[in-house]
Design an enzyme around this catalytic site. Structure first.
Site, mmCIF file in Angstrom:
data_model
loop_
_atom_site.group_PDB
_atom_site.id
_atom_site.type_symbol
_atom_site.label_atom_id
_atom_site.label_comp_id
_atom_site.label_asym_id
_atom_site.label_seq_id
_atom_site.Cartn_x
_atom_site.Cartn_y
_atom_site.Cartn_z
ATOM 1 N N SER A 243 0.836 -1.199 0.000
ATOM 2 C CA SER A 243 0.000 0.000 0.000
ATOM 3 C C SER A 243 0.869 1.247 0.000
ATOM 4 C CB SER A 243 -0.883 0.022 1.248
ATOM 5 O OG SER A 243 -0.093 0.303 2.403
ATOM 6 N N ASP A 244 0.344 2.334 -0.594
ATOM 7 C CA ASP A 244 0.949 3.621 -0.301
ATOM 8 C C ASP A 244 0.805 3.843 1.200
ATOM 9 O OD1 ASP A 244 2.161 6.088 -0.525
ATOM 10 O OD2 ASP A 244 0.911 6.754 -2.197
ATOM 11 N N TRP A 245 1.664 4.676 1.747
ATOM 12 C CA TRP A 245 1.775 4.778 3.201
ATOM 13 C C TRP A 245 0.471 5.307 3.816
ATOM 14 C CZ3 TRP A 245 5.167 2.077 1.389
ATOM 15 C CH2 TRP A 245 6.329 1.691 2.035
ATOM 16 N N ALA A 247 -2.460 4.059 3.263
ATOM 17 C CA ALA A 247 -3.579 3.970 2.319
ATOM 18 C C ALA A 247 -4.546 2.846 2.649
ATOM 19 C CB ALA A 247 -3.055 3.785 0.896
#
Length: 821
Positions: A243-245, A247
């Site tokens: 995941s994006d941080w 997200a």
């Protein structure tokens, strides 16, 4: 094991190393219980996954990119090579150069103990207002895919993983955590998914990062259709999905949607929460096993899993980072105008260098792409070293900064950590006024429980007399003291609910102090640290900010005009700032900040040989472009940018760049909406972005896609097509050796209203001496002849007649031939 062996055969793994790695993954997975498996899928801190000694698994370390490898510490105390921005790399139109950049970054990653680089960013320039476009390559999916695939190939040839990002349609920053981007199936396939597909098929990346945004109603960390059915199913991607941080939002929806790793930790939707969901029957352990298998496969590939041979046992030969950074920079510079042969500079002539960015260069964009080079060569540094003594003068001209910047020039600072009793419990160096400690990245002997305050303390020696402004970037309680006087003792609070405001928000001015050049004063900024319970990771981040004394703008411009009038050539460096281009927000206009436009006009009126260097990561408006003799786009040129600029201005090397995106005014730009309404952002333009949209709407940009001049001339002599291969013959008709970027565009005879008039179908570089004739070959991809049929859910070749056009840009087409499919 049949699936494993099939994968090995597909990848051409003749020695069976892939099969052996998969067997090691199987053995490791079989030894893990549910708690261990779910723990592995959750970050243990900001950048790492937990080690599992029971199966011989080391902790996997990730690091931000894409222009350098920052490592796990966000500090100038841990320097990194800083390459030019991704827009600059794409402007080189050279996949081999991108591959070499990747090899260097793998070398940097290994040096810093990093297994996975969080790059490349292969989103598109949908609108020129996108605030983070400097971190992406191009408006064109084909060019983006070629450069991105080469970058991935280079990094992974060094045994370091990549994560192509941000999957998918993450093309703006406004409300990026919550926006639902509504994109047609055809636009997704032909534009936004296309670079990701190209990278997967050509380079087999070991990772992907799913974005914050939603696509057509489903957030990307839960988007099973795009991740499992298309990315993994159709394209055969077998890497890990992170995941994006911050997200990841839902435990069960994320694991069902194909998310392997939730970052950062230790508080994520996975870990114990995922184990509970499995025990309660809300999630399938088979889905957990699939995610763990992807993580273990990554570990095996990078050499972090015992019993598995890494993909790269011996890294490539060492790369000279400074030399490569300089080469990429000069190859990326785009000369868009050169009247009266203003460039290269005349030998022995005098030069008036003008502009704040000439002295204090902006080498890179803001946000998570930030790295800290060991040194930075400004245009002033580069030209001072390259030109004969006494031939160069410098004046400020105009300052684009409209707000404070982190303390830098003239500051000597140190971080002092204290407990609640005021006792010192640790210290650390602070090479800049920006302090950022994430997770366990604290000074030796300091713990989160004991830490109460952090003081940035030291001295400041001004280089100019006058009223200096000091300020604070960050949230919470602060006390600011300068020269013995406390100017602020209070709390800074956020204006809006944005978890990244501490990282990307603007500094607040808090003190104005009259100082004398050369006379040092004591400075201190003390922050009282708090760690909110709802924050997934403990972070200490704030900055002491500063601005030089303000001078009368008209007076500064008058000084620059006087200097220009007495020089053979005036070189004006104009620039954007971190508040114009950065992660976390989009742009509201394309204007250069401050009085820089006025400066250029005044200098150009005083000296007909005025060269303007544009230091921005993405397009800005150039309303004075017809008044300047030459305009050179330098992007964010990295740590060696000033030296590369001197190479190009003096003629030691020619500027090699071609535009990877269209430059024009905001009024004429076809796609400008980046702000959602009611949480939704419709991509109503369909497949028409970039040059596709400019042509469809019949608008003329300032400078078209693919445009760029060199220091020699080229004649295109012939174009021949044999099957799917085009051969182009051309000759260097100038008086200097040079490099030409040969561009091929495919134009359907009857495009109709729903198909672009032409698309980039291929490109190649030609290098020749004066008078030399060369031939380049370009393979025409089948995809250039296809469109996505939404009804059939498949690609369809559009049969008929096509014009194959070869030339120097989308508008400068030299030879055309007709082909039929």
């Amino acid at each position: 094991m049949a699936e494993t062996e099939a994968r090995a055969v597909r990848d051409g793994d003749d020695d069976g190393a892939d099969v052996a790695r998969e067997r090691a993954v199987d053995r490791a997975l079989g030894k893990l219980d549910l708690a261990a498996k779910t723990r592995l899928l959750s970050g243990q801190d900001m950048w790492t996954l937990p080690a599992l000694p029971e199966i011989g698994l080391d902790s996997l370390v990730m690091s931000d990119g894409p222009i350098g490898v920052r490592g796990v510490r966000w500090t100038a105390d841990d320097p990194s090579v800083a390459l030019p921005s991704p827009t600059a790399l794409a402007a080189c139109w050279d996949p081999e150069l991108a591959r070499r950049a990747g090899v260097l970054l793998a070398q940097e990653a290994r040096r810093k103990g990093v297994h996975v680089l969080l790059a490349p960013t292969v989103n598109l320039h949908r609108s020129p207002l996108g605030g983070r476009h400097f971190e992406t390559y191009s408006e064109d999916p084909y060019l983006t895919g070629r450069i991105g695939a080469a970058y991935v190939t280079g990094v992974q040839s060094g045994g370091v993983g990549t994560t192509m990002k941000h999957f998918v349609a993450n093309d703006a920053e406004t409300d990026r955590f919550t926006v639902d981007n509504q994109v047609s199936g055809r636009a997704l396939r032909e534009l936004y998914l296309a670079p990701f597909e190209a990278v997967v098929r050509a380079a087999r990346p070991w990772g992907v990062m799913t974005a914050y945004n939603s696509v057509n109603g489903t957030t990307m960390t839960e988007h099973r259709h795009l991740v499992e059915e298309i990315l993994r199913g159709e394209w055969g991607f077998d890497g890990f999905n992170v995941s994006d941080w911050a997200a990841a939002r839902s435990t069960t929806a994320a694991i069902r949607g194909g998310l392997d790793v939730a970052m950062p930790g230790p508080q994520t939707v996975y870990g114990e929460a995922l184990a509970r969901a499995v025990r309660a029957g809300e999630a399938e352990e088979a889905d957990v096993d699939a995610a763990v298998r992807n993580v273990l496969r990554l570990a095996a590939r990078v050499g972090a899993l015992a019993g598995a041979e890494p993909v790269v046992a011996e890294p490539p030969a060492p790369v000279d980072g400074e030399a490569l950074a300089r080469e990429i920079a000069r190859r990326s510079f785009v000369l868009v105008r050169n009247e009266r042969r203003a460039l290269p500079l005349r030998p022995g002539g005098t030069v008036a260098l003008i502009g704040a960015a000439a002295r204090d260069a902006r080498a890179l964009g803001g946000g998570s792409a930030t790295v800290f080079p060991a040194h930075l060569v400004s245009p002033l540094d580069g030209l001072t070293a390259a030109l004969p003594e006494g031939t160069l003068t410098y004046t400020l001209g105009a300052d684009p900064h409209t707000e404070l910047a982190a303390a830098g020039q003239g500051f000597e600072l140190r971080a002092v950590c204290r407990d609640r009793a005021g006792a010192v419990i640790g210290t650390a160096s602070a090479p800049s006024g920006h302090l950022q400690w994430m997770g366990s990245d604290l000074p030796e002997g300091v713990t989160h429980d004991a830490l109460h305050t952090v003081e940035l303390a030291g001295t400041f020696t001004p280089r100019e007399s006058g009223t200096h402004t000091f300020g604070i970037k960050g949230l919470g309680a602060f006390a600011l003291t300068v020269d013995g006087t406390t100017y602020f003792d209070g709390v800074q609070r956020p204006e809006k609910d944005d978890p990244f405001l501490s990282f990307f928000g603007a500094p607040e001015p808090r003190a104005e102090v009259a100082l004398t050049a050369g006379e040092s004063v004591d400075v201190s900024l003390t922050h009282t640290v708090e760690f909110p319970a709802d924050i997934p990771i403990k972070v200490v981040t704030f900055a002491l900010a500063h601005a030089e004394p303000l001078r009368d703008p008209d007076e500064l411009i008058a000084e620059a005009v006087e200097a220009a009038r007495h020089a053979d050539t005036a070189v004006v460096v104009v620039a954007t700032t971190e508040r114009v281009e950065s992660e976390g927000f989009d742009r509201t206009d394309l204007a250069l900040p401050g009085r820089q436009d006025d400066l250029v006009r005044a200098v150009a009126a005083a000296n007909p040989r005025t060269v303007v260097v544009v230091n921005s990561g993405s397009p800005v408006e150039l309303p004075w472009r017809a008044e300047a003799a030459a305009v050179l786009l330098s992007w964010f040129p990295g740590q060696e940018g000033g030296a590369a600029l001197a190479d190009v201005l003096t003629g030691a090397h020619e500027p090699g760049g071609r535009l990877p995106t269209t430059w024009g005014s905001l009024d004429d730009a076809p796609v400008t909406r980046v702000v959602p309404r009611d949480g939704k952002l419709p991509y109503d333009e369909g497949v028409f972005i970039g040059y596709r949209a400019w042509e469809k709407q019949g608008r003329t940009p300032a400078y078209p896609f693919g445009h760029g001049l060199g220091y020699t001339e080229w004649t295109y002599e012939s174009l021949e097509v044999d099957g799917a291969t085009a051969r182009v013959r051309l000759r260097n008709t100038g008086d200097r050796p040079g490099r030409e970027t040969v561009q091929l565009y495919l134009a359907p005879a009857e495009p109709g209203p729903d198909r672009p008039a032409r698309v980039l179908a291929g490109f190649a570089s030609a290098v020749a001496a004066p008078g030399e004739r060369v031939e380049v070959t370009v393979d025409l991809p089948r995809r250039a002849f296809e469109t996505w049929d939404e009804a059939a859910g498949a690609w369809s070749v559009v049969k008929g007649s096509y014009a194959l056009q070869v030339g120097r840009s989308i508008t400068d087409r030299r030879i055309t031939t007709t082909i039929t499919v």
